[in-house]
Enzyme design. Structure first.
Site, PDB file in Angstrom:
ATOM      1  N   HIS A 374     -30.795 -24.728  23.017  1.00  0.00           N
ATOM      2  CA  HIS A 374     -30.723 -24.506  21.572  1.00  0.00           C
ATOM      3  C   HIS A 374     -29.843 -25.511  20.854  1.00  0.00           C
ATOM      4  CE1 HIS A 374     -32.596 -20.418  21.525  1.00  0.00           C
ATOM      5  NE2 HIS A 374     -32.126 -20.390  22.761  1.00  0.00           N
ATOM      6  N   LYS A 565     -25.842 -19.467   6.086  1.00  0.00           N
ATOM      7  CA  LYS A 565     -25.907 -19.748   7.516  1.00  0.00           C
ATOM      8  C   LYS A 565     -24.463 -19.850   8.009  1.00  0.00           C
ATOM      9  CE  LYS A 565     -28.362 -23.485   6.525  1.00  0.00           C
ATOM     10  NZ  LYS A 565     -29.497 -23.618   7.423  1.00  0.00           N
ATOM     11  N   ARG A 566     -24.245 -19.878   9.337  1.00  0.00           N
ATOM     12  CA  ARG A 566     -22.887 -20.081   9.821  1.00  0.00           C
ATOM     13  C   ARG A 566     -22.290 -21.341   9.192  1.00  0.00           C
ATOM     14  NH1 ARG A 566     -20.753 -16.586  13.943  1.00  0.00           N
ATOM     15  NH2 ARG A 566     -19.037 -18.071  13.882  1.00  0.00           N
ATOM     16  N   LYS A 571     -23.886 -28.567   9.288  1.00  0.00           N
ATOM     17  CA  LYS A 571     -24.804 -27.924   8.352  1.00  0.00           C
ATOM     18  C   LYS A 571     -24.531 -28.356   6.905  1.00  0.00           C
ATOM     19  CE  LYS A 571     -25.190 -23.839  11.389  1.00  0.00           C
ATOM     20  NZ  LYS A 571     -26.622 -23.635  11.726  1.00  0.00           N
ATOM     21  N   THR A 673     -33.733 -21.032  11.630  1.00  0.00           N
ATOM     22  CA  THR A 673     -34.711 -19.950  11.481  1.00  0.00           C
ATOM     23  C   THR A 673     -34.578 -19.338  10.088  1.00  0.00           C
ATOM     24  OG1 THR A 673     -33.101 -18.593  12.684  1.00  0.00           O
ATOM     25  CG2 THR A 673     -35.055 -19.319  13.892  1.00  0.00           C
ATOM     26  N   LYS A 677     -37.313 -17.835   7.078  1.00  0.00           N
ATOM     27  CA  LYS A 677     -37.193 -16.571   6.330  1.00  0.00           C
ATOM     28  C   LYS A 677     -37.295 -16.824   4.825  1.00  0.00           C
ATOM     29  CE  LYS A 677     -34.359 -15.105  10.153  1.00  0.00           C
ATOM     30  NZ  LYS A 677     -32.970 -15.083  10.692  1.00  0.00           N
TER      31      LYS A 677
END
Ligand code: Z57
Length: 830
Positions: A374, A565-566, A571, A673, A677
């Site tokens: 991952h 998100k985290r 990110k 992911t 969504k």
């Protein structure tokens, strides 16, 4: 109330009765019975939690028929069982999902209304089981939903953490962590199986001895033994008749061990042993990447893997009398390297405990196991210092040495003289301090290795697992992630679900390619207005929640621009901050500037020990305070940090988003992911060519996706050419102004020290290339703003996104795992 609990009769007649007209009556009776017999509460004293518990038990009762039937199939030797090993299962609240999958949402609502209760209020009463950090744990949960929906016999194996991911509070703009006491009010969804327990050894040493047949064997003499107890939670498929099993292990003390110490009068030691045992499943590690050298974490991994494999061996031996055919009974998927000790543990069980020859055991092990990677981030690849590993798992280290010796011998045979290659492939990292490399262990022990998006799999083959790919290309697969449309559309977005189903029927819930049937309606006026109305209502609901939780008033007519998100530097939440500051400055320079009104919504948890991530949260809040209270902005920009982003909150946020922010540095996000969504709920994406964004764009069409930024190849070229962030800082005026303001204390009441580490990082290193991507991002956001003003066009793009997202159902992903990796098939319809 004298009747016994009204459980639907296992007889088919009873189930039919319950599924049709009198479902409401039966539920009403069942809820009242549970209130009385299970909760022991008279109506007059029942609390909201009592009602929630009574309803939950009534729903669970209705899962039992299918569950017990499905469990009985575990004994059918013809059926392969998928065993999903994961240190995390981020299930989210069970009640709503079970009501959807059982098809009894409306009957339940009616039954409760007649009892004077509001279903939505009871749904909010459930504390979600947060037994995961983020994407990896949530993926496991989506996959269980799809396995059950597709009628594949499956068991999810993991850890029953007493404390899951912490609850996040924001105090003075900083993250504060609160212990997640999810079991406080009881958990009606799990069933403890005190008779399904296994012993797990820890520490000690090994001894050689000669058995009765004259063979030299190994005995592991541990210095501790703990017990794992099974806690089972049913996972209902969507109207599929199959209910699969989530089996989580709780660690407890072994009575016999305690007792010995007690006998010799060492009471204190006995209590200590008990405390150690119970510590193992106490708390989820709150990092999205590993902390190296934490003995307890390795203990957790081994604990749940050993219990799970012992359980599989037991189940297999109910079917057959030899373990020779183990790989025909179980396909075991390793969710990242966290359970990769399974390679050595299955070998140990076969060789040491079941007297298998090495080669036969190895063949079974590899045929059984498969590994999903991952991440490509080098710092996220798990490795354990050798001395630590040896002190906890001495026998496994010997087994790993033997696996490695044989593996490297094979490598040397084929690639004679290439010692570098052998060193690079070795399970043991010998460059300096020695480590066990878990990704290498997982790769050597598996018959299939997969990445989680097309780009990710390609990069895996070119980077972290390059040498493995070159010697064994046939082992590599791609399985692009997916999410379940049951939780992420039907449950969380009933308005959109109703609208879609009115037009194209409800087949899309299990066959989301049918969403393509929406394409003929893209230009349809009535449909467009209805579509806008749904989004607007979802935004209003979220606005209400934002007001209640943060005090900030936001306008549902503004563009909801969402980044949840985290929190992690790769990110690039701080790139979003630079964008907001840029818009703010445009207004400050020209109060009449034509800026599309936006509400920026951030959410996400930072690992408690990740300083820079916590500083980013503080920056968002500090910057938000300045922007939100500036009269010049006149409410055109609003910044919200939505606290405690989790599954429950996600279910409110995704349906209310106009714009989905997927802005990681290309090559860093394995898949993502959340991106799926959002798009499934009609948000448009602004994103880089990273992870599954690439495939989302391919599916929805480039014209319906806001692409910006460097590609993964450009990123690596730029870096290898010696990247200098100061060059960009020097050239881009708006960028320089924004950074200078952060550094100069504009958002910290004049304190230049507060954000200095962040600024310093950006100007001197900028590992994630924010500065290089800044201008492209800003320009792309300007296109977003323009597009949003053309309501009709925006709505068309939104509809097309939903219509073309079918690929990203976790059902598709699970079908691929079944055919390409597991060789598992669905149960025949009965
Ligand atoms: C985690 O949530 C993910 C990867 C990890 O190595 C760990 Br540890 C935790 C995430 C990836 O970052 C996402 O890109 C991916 O979508 C998700 O796993 C599921 O594959």
């Amino acid at each position: 109330q004298k009747s016994v609990a009204a459980v639907p009769s296992p007889a088919d007649e009873g189930r039919e009765e319950f599924r049709r007209g009198s479902a409401v009556d039966a539920l009403t009776r069942a809820i009242l019975d549970h209130l009385y017999f299970t909760q022991a509460r008279p109506l007059t004293l029942a609390t909201r939690n009592d009602w929630y518990m009574a309803l939950a038990y009534a729903v669970r009762d209705r899962m039992l028929d299918d569950w017990l039937k499905s469990l009985s199939h575990l004994r059918n030797r013809e059926l392969k069982i998928v065993s999903y090993l994961s240190a995390e299962f981020l299930m989210g609240p069970h009640l709503g999902n079970n009501l959807v999958n059982l098809g009894i949402m409306e009957p339940a609502r009616e039954a409760l209304a007649a009892l004077g209760q509001d279903l939505d209020e009871l749904l909010r009463q459930e504390e979600e089981p947060g037994l995961g950090n983020g994407g990896l744990g949530r993926l496991a949960a989506c996959y269980l939903d799809s396995l059950a929906t597709l009628r594949v016999p499956a068991i999810g194996y993991g850890i029953r953490y007493e404390f899951g991911i912490f609850d996040q509070e924001i105090r003075d703009g900083w993250q504060a962590e609160k212990t997640d006491k999810w079991l406080r009010l009881g958990n009606p969804w799990e069933i403890c199986r005190p008779e399904i327990t296994y012993e797990v050894k820890v520490g000690g040493h090994t001894e050689r001895f000669t058995d009765e047949k004259g063979c030299v064997r190994v005995r592991w003499v541990p210095n501790k033994v703990v017990k794992g107890v099974a806690y089972d939670t049913p996972v209902a498929g969507y109207r599929s008749g199959v209910t699969d099993l989530l089996r989580l292990w709780k660690s407890e003390a072994v009575e016999s061990f305690d007792f010995q110490a007690f006998n010799v009068g060492d009471y204190y030691r006995a209590v200590e042993a008990k405390i150690f045992s119970e510590t193992i499943s106490k708390v989820l590690y709150p990092n999205d990447e590993p902390e190296i050298g934490k003995a307890l974490r390795l203990g957790q991994q081994y604990f749940f893997v050993s219990c799970s494999l012992q359980d599989m061996v037991r189940i297999h031996l109910l079917r057959e009398n030899s373990l020779d055919t183990f790989a025909a009974s179980f396909a075991v998927q390793l969710n990242d390297t966290h359970p990769s000790i399974a390679v050595a543990e299955l070998m140990r069980l076969l060789v040491d405990e079941h007297q298998f020859e090495w080669d036969a055991a190895w063949q079974i092990t590899r045929a059984t196991l498969a590994y999903t990677n991952h991440t490509l981030l080098p710092e996220a690849l798990e490795k354990w210092p050798l001395p630590l590993f040896a002190s906890i798992l001495p026998r496994h280290l010997e087994i790993i040495y033997e696996i490695n010796r044989r593996f490297l011998d094979e490598v040397r045979l084929v690639h004679q003289g290439d010692d570098q290659l052998a060193a690079r492939l070795s399970i043991i990292d010998e460059n300096g301090e020695r480590y066990v490399r878990m990704a290498h262990l997982a790769s050597v022990g598996s018959h299939a290795i997969n990445g989680v998006a097309a780009l990710h799999t390609e990069l895996l083959k070119q980077t972290v697992l390059k040498d493995f790919y070159e010697i064994h290309p046939e082992l590599f697969r791609n399985v692009t992630n997916g999410v379940t449309p049951r939780r992420w559309m039907v449950l969380s977005n009933p308005g959109l679900t109703r609208l879609i189903t009115e037009r194209i029927g409800d087949g899309w819930v299990t066959n989301p390619d049918e969403l393509r049937g929406l394409e003929p309606f893209v230009a349809d006026q009535t449909f467009q207005s209805a579509w806008q109305k749904v989004k607007r209502e979802n935004k209003s609901v979220l606005a209400g929640v934002i007001k209640a939780r943060t005090g900030i008033v936001v306008d549902p007519a503004s563009l909801f621009d969402v980044l949840v998100k985290r929190i992690h530097e790769y990110k690039r939440q701080h790139l979003k901050v630079l964008h907001i500051i840029t818009l703010y400055n445009r207004i400050k320079h020209d109060p009449q500037a034509d800026v599309t009104p936006r509400t920026f919504i951030f959410g996400g948890k930072a690992a408690p020990g990740y300083f820079m991530a916590k500083l980013i949260i503080k920056l968002v809040n500090s910057m938000g305070e300045v922007v939100n209270s500036d009269p010049d902005v006149a409410d055109r920009l609003k910044v919200v940090f939505f606290p405690d982003f989790n599954v429950t909150n996600g279910q409110m946020v995704y349906p209310a988003a106009d714009l989905s922010e997927q802005i990681s540095t290309a090559g860093k996000e394995a898949s993502g992911t959340g991106n799926m969504k959002f798009s499934l709920n009609g948000a448009l994406t602004i994103g880089t060519l990273d992870g599954a964004n690439v495939e989302i764009r391919e599916e929805v069409g480039a014209e319906n996706f806001f692409l910006f930024g460097l590609t993964a190849a450009e990123v690596s070229d730029l870096k290898s050419g010696g990247y200098d962030p100061r060059k960009w800082y020097g050239e881009k005026t708006e960028l320089r102004e924004a950074i200078d303001q952060i550094a100069g204390g504009l958002f910290s009441h004049g304190d230049r020290g507060l954000f200095q580490p962040l600024v310093e990082h950006l100007l001197n290193r900028d590992d994630y290339l924010l500065l290089a991507d800044y201008q492209a991002y800003i320009d792309c956001q300007d296109r977003v703003s323009a597009a949003f003003r053309d309501r009709k066009r925006w709505t068309e793009m939104s509809i097309l996104n939903v219509a073309r997202m079918g690929k990203f159902s976790s059902d598709r992903a699970i079908r691929e795992y079944c055919s390409d990796i597991w060789q598992a098939s669905p149960l025949p319809q009965d």
